[in-house]
Design a protein around this motif. Structure first.
Motif, mmCIF file in Angstrom:
data_model
loop_
_atom_site.group_PDB
_atom_site.id
_atom_site.type_symbol
_atom_site.label_atom_id
_atom_site.label_comp_id
_atom_site.label_asym_id
_atom_site.label_seq_id
_atom_site.Cartn_x
_atom_site.Cartn_y
_atom_site.Cartn_z
ATOM 1 N N CYS A 8 28.194 32.274 -10.258
ATOM 2 C CA CYS A 8 29.612 32.493 -9.904
ATOM 3 C C CYS A 8 30.876 31.500 -9.408
ATOM 4 O O CYS A 8 30.279 31.357 -7.889
ATOM 5 C CB CYS A 8 30.159 33.928 -9.501
ATOM 6 S SG CYS A 8 31.659 34.096 -9.736
ATOM 7 N N ALA A 36 31.264 39.993 -8.094
ATOM 8 C CA ALA A 36 30.028 38.625 -8.874
ATOM 9 C C ALA A 36 28.762 39.396 -8.801
ATOM 10 O O ALA A 36 28.215 39.339 -9.756
ATOM 11 C CB ALA A 36 30.368 37.521 -8.776
ATOM 12 N N ALA A 41 25.559 38.043 -10.742
ATOM 13 C CA ALA A 41 25.172 36.955 -10.144
ATOM 14 C C ALA A 41 24.809 36.761 -9.045
ATOM 15 O O ALA A 41 24.292 37.447 -8.417
ATOM 16 C CB ALA A 41 26.995 36.264 -9.899
ATOM 17 N N GLY A 242 33.615 31.858 -13.065
ATOM 18 C CA GLY A 242 34.568 32.618 -12.285
ATOM 19 C C GLY A 242 35.551 31.574 -11.794
ATOM 20 O O GLY A 242 35.897 30.703 -12.778
ATOM 21 N N ASN A 258 36.648 37.730 -10.193
ATOM 22 C CA ASN A 258 35.674 36.837 -10.960
ATOM 23 C C ASN A 258 34.567 38.115 -11.282
ATOM 24 O O ASN A 258 33.286 37.372 -12.071
ATOM 25 C CB ASN A 258 34.971 36.762 -9.552
ATOM 26 C CG ASN A 258 35.592 34.997 -9.449
ATOM 27 O OD1 ASN A 258 35.136 34.537 -9.801
ATOM 28 N ND2 ASN A 258 36.399 35.021 -8.296
ATOM 29 N N ILE A 262 31.562 37.898 -14.442
ATOM 30 C CA ILE A 262 30.611 37.359 -14.692
ATOM 31 C C ILE A 262 29.880 38.393 -15.656
ATOM 32 O O ILE A 262 28.628 38.530 -16.299
ATOM 33 C CB ILE A 262 30.123 37.461 -13.078
ATOM 34 C CG1 ILE A 262 30.589 36.887 -11.925
ATOM 35 C CG2 ILE A 262 28.299 37.547 -13.129
ATOM 36 C CD1 ILE A 262 30.063 35.101 -13.052
#
Length: 295
Positions: A8, A36, A41, A242, A258, A262
């Motif tokens: 991210c 995220a 992530a 991101g 974000n 993701i």
């Protein structure tokens, strides 16, 4: 590789937080990172912003800011891998080097070659004064020396095909120490004067990487980037998105943060029949050293 590492890119360089939902403060960065992280992530690519009132659209190379931001992210996301930006124009890289030494990130971006960094408006005016994003070999070596000192793995950011090929020369010249992990390329696609975000071009790039290396793609744009993300997943690359790279989800819906980006990236991996790498699995794949505590 059957599992995909998701990265991210939390905030970017100059995006104005008064116009776009990008995080700036340590608390904001930690909140976005947690969303995220919960979406899959393992890696957070971190840019640092000025913390003074009204200055959040400007970059910072203050090691204290780095320590506060990275500390907050690590506290919010136990086991997360930090990837710190280093990109700066000109020969003075004291700020990025000081930040690497202060927070000792597991990964740091290593911009692997120079680029005329340009953007043109429809009326023919430059979007900003033409500039050179200068990354000569001596500058790359300075970054790699400090990364080796700090146990940091370089992610070679490549804005053009010639830069991808240059990384192979760096490896042959012994610029990457064995302790610095698996060679890793990042194909940056979508900068107006660099490689376009083009699926046909993407399909060619992995053949120019070193044997045994890992690659990912940074795709900059709007909804048109998502079919290319899907191709990255299908070709075996690692995946990154991101608010630094896009504000748009598949179908051109605006992203609220974000986490949803993701989630969409994880869907690309799953559609390609791939699992999502945990932080521990990502560390093993990249042969990363353990993170040092942020002081």
């Amino acid at each position: 590789m059957d599992k995909a590492i998701l990265t991210c890119a939390l905030t970017g360089v100059l995006t104005n937080p008064q116009q776009h939902p990008v995080p700036v403060s340590p608390a904001q960065m930690a909140t976005e990172a947690r969303d995220a992280f919960n979406a899959g992530a393992s890696v957070m690519h971190v840019h640092l912003r000025r913390q003074e009132e009204g200055q959040g659209h400007l970059p910072s190379w203050d090691p204290d800011v780095a320590a506060a931001v990275i500390g907050a992210i690590r506290a919010a996301c136990p086991g997360v891998i930090i990837n710190l930006t280093t990109g700066t124009v000109g020969p003075d890289i004291a700020g990025p080097l000081a930040c690497i030494r202060r927070v000792r990130p597991e990964i740091a971006a290593c911009n692997a070659g120079s680029l005329n960094y340009l953007k043109i408006k429809d009326n023919g005016d430059w979007a900003w004064p033409p500039m050179v994003f200068d990354n000569p070999v001596a500058k790359v070596q300075q970054f790699l020396d400090v990364m080796a000192e700090c146990g940091t793995h370089p992610e070679f950011e490549c804005f053009d095909v010639g830069i991808v090929r240059s990384v192979g020369m760096y490896l042959k010249a012994g610029m990457l120490k064995p302790s610095m992990g698996t060679p890793e390329y990042n194909f940056v696609m979508g900068v107006a004067s660099g490689m376009p975000c083009d699926a046909d071009l993407l399909a060619l790039l992995p053949r120019y990487t070193a044997p045994g290396s890992v690659w990912q793609a940074t795709l900059i744009g709007r909804g048109e980037i998502w079919p290319v993300h899907q191709q990255v997943a299908e070709l075996g690359g690692m995946l990154r998105s991101g608010l630094e790279d896009t504000f748009y989800l598949p179908g051109n819906e605006r992203a609220t943060g974000n986490g949803v980006l993701i989630e969409a990236l994880a869907q690309c991996a799953r559609k390609a029949g791939r699992g999502i790498a945990t932080p521990a699995e990502a560390r093993e794949m990249l042969r990363l050293q353990e993170a040092a505590p942020t002081s």
